[in-house]
Design an enzyme around this catalytic site. Structure first.
Site, PDB file in Angstrom:
ATOM      1  N   THR A   1       0.804  -1.224   0.000  1.00 11.21           N
ATOM      2  CA  THR A   1       0.000   0.000   0.000  1.00 11.21           C
ATOM      3  C   THR A   1       0.834   1.270   0.000  1.00 11.21           C
ATOM      4  OG1 THR A   1      -1.837  -1.112   1.094  1.00 11.21           O
ATOM      5  CG2 THR A   1      -1.748   1.283   1.300  1.00 11.21           C
TER       6      THR A   1
ATOM      7  N   ARG B   1      -1.752   6.115   5.616  1.00 14.38           N
ATOM      8  CA  ARG B   1      -0.751   6.148   4.546  1.00 14.38           C
ATOM      9  C   ARG B   1      -1.381   6.442   3.191  1.00 14.38           C
ATOM     10  NH1 ARG B   1      -1.113   0.966   6.725  1.00 14.38           N
ATOM     11  NH2 ARG B   1      -1.668  -0.762   5.329  1.00 14.38           N
TER      12      ARG B   1
ATOM     13  N   ASP C   1      -9.018  -3.626  -0.336  1.00 13.99           N
ATOM     14  CA  ASP C   1      -7.809  -4.293   0.157  1.00 13.99           C
ATOM     15  C   ASP C   1      -8.134  -5.211   1.329  1.00 13.99           C
ATOM     16  OD1 ASP C   1      -4.760  -4.421   0.283  1.00 13.99           O
ATOM     17  OD2 ASP C   1      -5.236  -3.726   2.305  1.00 13.99           O
TER      18      ASP C   1
END
Length: 557
Positions: A90, A175, A314
């Site tokens: 990621t 993130r 995800d």
């Protein structure tokens, strides 16, 4: 002496007048064309976390009209686009999107890694100097882009416009938001304990009024007690993997979002990660940001950037694999959410004033049990056990314990100080370690620091991708490449990504914006790293500092 127009015969005079009028019209045509927006008023960058290209093509016929199909039909779609580095996770993928750079330059080598000097863990967006605003901040939390070593398109746009352009990003993961925002943007991320979207003190000391108003209505609580059930008829999922291969009996449809306390709390907010509702909230917050920051209507007349990272796919793929009904259904639900979002943008800003980019940070392999069912060699490999076996082998070979300091996937960290102290040869220890790893079950390749420092990797696709993924200052000393369809894990269920193989690198790349982009399906090789130079070209700003991608000229009007 040339006769005047009035001295000519009427027929010829009429002919010349017609020509002059036509010439005059042609002369003014560029001015008419210039009335179209020379630049987009708003650039929307969408990153679907963990979306392999093959899922877009496999489920294309089931998409509605306004979401993925709109991008595919009205935009430029690159079917052979890749995250062109070897550690497909990621953080690395998000860093690539708007820097146009590879990890060897931008410095984000994984989601987290081990500091090779202190052996302490470093999270990709960790910055202990800053806290989340209004939410708990644990040590090592992701609060700033301090570890990012390259500028982004947003940074360059802010610089070029004297900070008049606005760059706002939002994600379910810190993130995802922070690495899209760069150094000069503003990031908001979902807080799993409160269900709010918070920024950090790196960006501001307190939230603006629009964020406070958004939080006051507690929109995250509206899904309490709801169930996630398949959206389509049962026959639509006929080609998906059997639930028996990819999930235990307690982890199947329907999924209910609630908690033991009987009310919204941290347990409930944490459950929202896996399923369609976190993405719905992320897009809702993005709408609030468009209105609260007046994006796309910048009074300074400069473009704005909105980055949206949609995290839930995800989590679903990790839990069930891309071959599952759960992943299939989630993508269909995301398609409908995107359709609504595009309709909103059309009404608010106008899609002819908006450029939309959609990509992913990485793809996904299948769950090993599914791969085994179709005769693939696929398993989970415990990296810590591998590292322990390597340490034992080196001790037997060189008569010295602890030559391996740490396993930091996919890197082995050696103790070079100890190697030197014991008068061992660095390259001999490295090569011995690499040879052992090459014979370890599930390992395809192992590259040493000496090879990586000298750029002496095989002239293959795998060699190129692993070289790009290795950073001299941050990465470890031996880089391990796993076999296809294997992955590093000590668990017993689900799957993960991170390899240099096409199922992890081949991701969607779609760009839509009628005034600037030629619609069509493009089979040329492209990289996610090409997004940043292309946007910089269209926004008329300098490319980000470490960008190595190309401008996708074949798709430009």
């Amino acid at each position: 002496m040339k006769p005047s127009l009035l001295c000519l015969r009427p027929v010829r005079r009429l002919f010349l007048l017609t020509c002059l009028v036509a010439a005059s019209s042609l002369a003014t045509f560029p001015a008419i064309a210039a009335e179209k927006p020379a630049q987009p008023k708003l650039v929307v960058v969408l990153v679907v976390d963990g979306l392999p290209q093959e899922q877009v093509t496999r489920y294309r016929d089931q998409f509605g009209q306004g979401g993925f199909r709109r991008l595919l039909d009205q935009g430029a779609w690159f079917s052979n686009a890749h995250q062109a580095h070897g550690v497909t996770v990621t953080a690395v993928g998000h860093a690539a999107v708007l820097t146009g750079a590879y990890p060897y330059q931008h410095g984000i080598i994984s989601n987290d890694w081990t500091d090779t000097k202190t052996l302490e863990s470093m999270y990709c967006t960790q910055d202990n100097a800053h806290n989340y605003i209004g939410d708990e901040t644990k040590p090592g939390a992701g609060t700033s882009p301090a570890n990012l070593r390259a500028s982004t398109v947003g940074d360059e746009l802010r610089y070029a416009t004297g900070n008049r352009a606005k760059v706002i990003t939002v994600s379910g993961k810190d993130r995802g938001a922070i690495l899209l925002a760069g150094k000069a943007g503003t990031a908001y991320m979902y807080m799993g304990k409160s269900g709010n979207f918070a920024s950090s003190t790196y960006y501001m000391q307190s939230h603006p009024q629009w964020v406070q108003q958004y939080h006051a209505s507690k929109p995250q609580d509206r899904f309490y007690g709801k169930e996630w059930r398949p959206l389509l008829a049962d026959a639509s999922y006929a080609g998906d993997a059997s639930d028996d291969l990819i999930a235990d009996e307690k982890n199947r449809f329907p999924f209910k979002y609630e908690s033991k306390s009987g009310k919204p709390d941290a347990e409930y907010y944490g459950k929202l990660y896996t399923g369609p509702y976190l993405d719905e909230m992320t897009l809702d917050f993005a709408r609030a940001a468009v209105e609260g920051e007046n994006l796309g209507r910048n009074p300074a007349g400069v473009p704005d950037v909105l980055g949206v990272s949609l995290s839930s796919h995800d989590y679903v793929n990790h839990s069930f694999g891309p071959e599952s009904r759960m992943s299939h259904d989630h993508l269909q639900r995301l398609d409908r959410l995107l359709a609504n979002f595009f309709s909103y943008l059309d009404k608010r800003v106008g899609l002819d004033n908006t450029m939309v980019v959609l990509t992913a940070d990485h793809g996904f392999p299948n769950v090993p049990e599914f791969s085994q069912s179709i005769k693939r060699d696929a398993q989970r490999l415990d990296g810590k056990q591998m590292s322990a076996a390597l340490s034992k082998h080196l001790a037997e070979k060189f008569g010295q314990e602890n030559l391996v300091r740490k396993w930091s996937p996919p890197n082995v960290i050696l103790d070079y100080a100890l190697i030197e102290q014991k008068n061992l040869k660095r390259e001999e220890v490295e090569n011995t370690a690499a040879r052992f790893l090459l014979n370890y079950p599930g390992v395809a390749n192992a590259f040493t620091r000496t090879q990586l420092e000298n750029g002496n990797l095989p002239a293959t696709r795998i060699g190129t991708l692993m070289q790009r993924a290795w950073n001299r200052q941050v990465s470890g000393d031996i880089m391990v490449v796993i076999k296809p369809f294997w992955y590093f894990s000590s668990g017993k269920q689900g799957t993960s990504h991170g390899s240099p193989y096409s199922y992890d690198t081949n991701v969607p790349l779609m760009i839509m914006g009628k005034p600037w982009i030629k619609a069509g399906a493009y089979g040329q090789y492209a990289e996610v790293m090409d997004i940043a130079p292309t946007l910089a070209h269209l926004l008329r700003v300098r490319p980000p500092s470490a960008a190595e991608g190309r401008v996708l000229t074949e798709a430009l009007q």
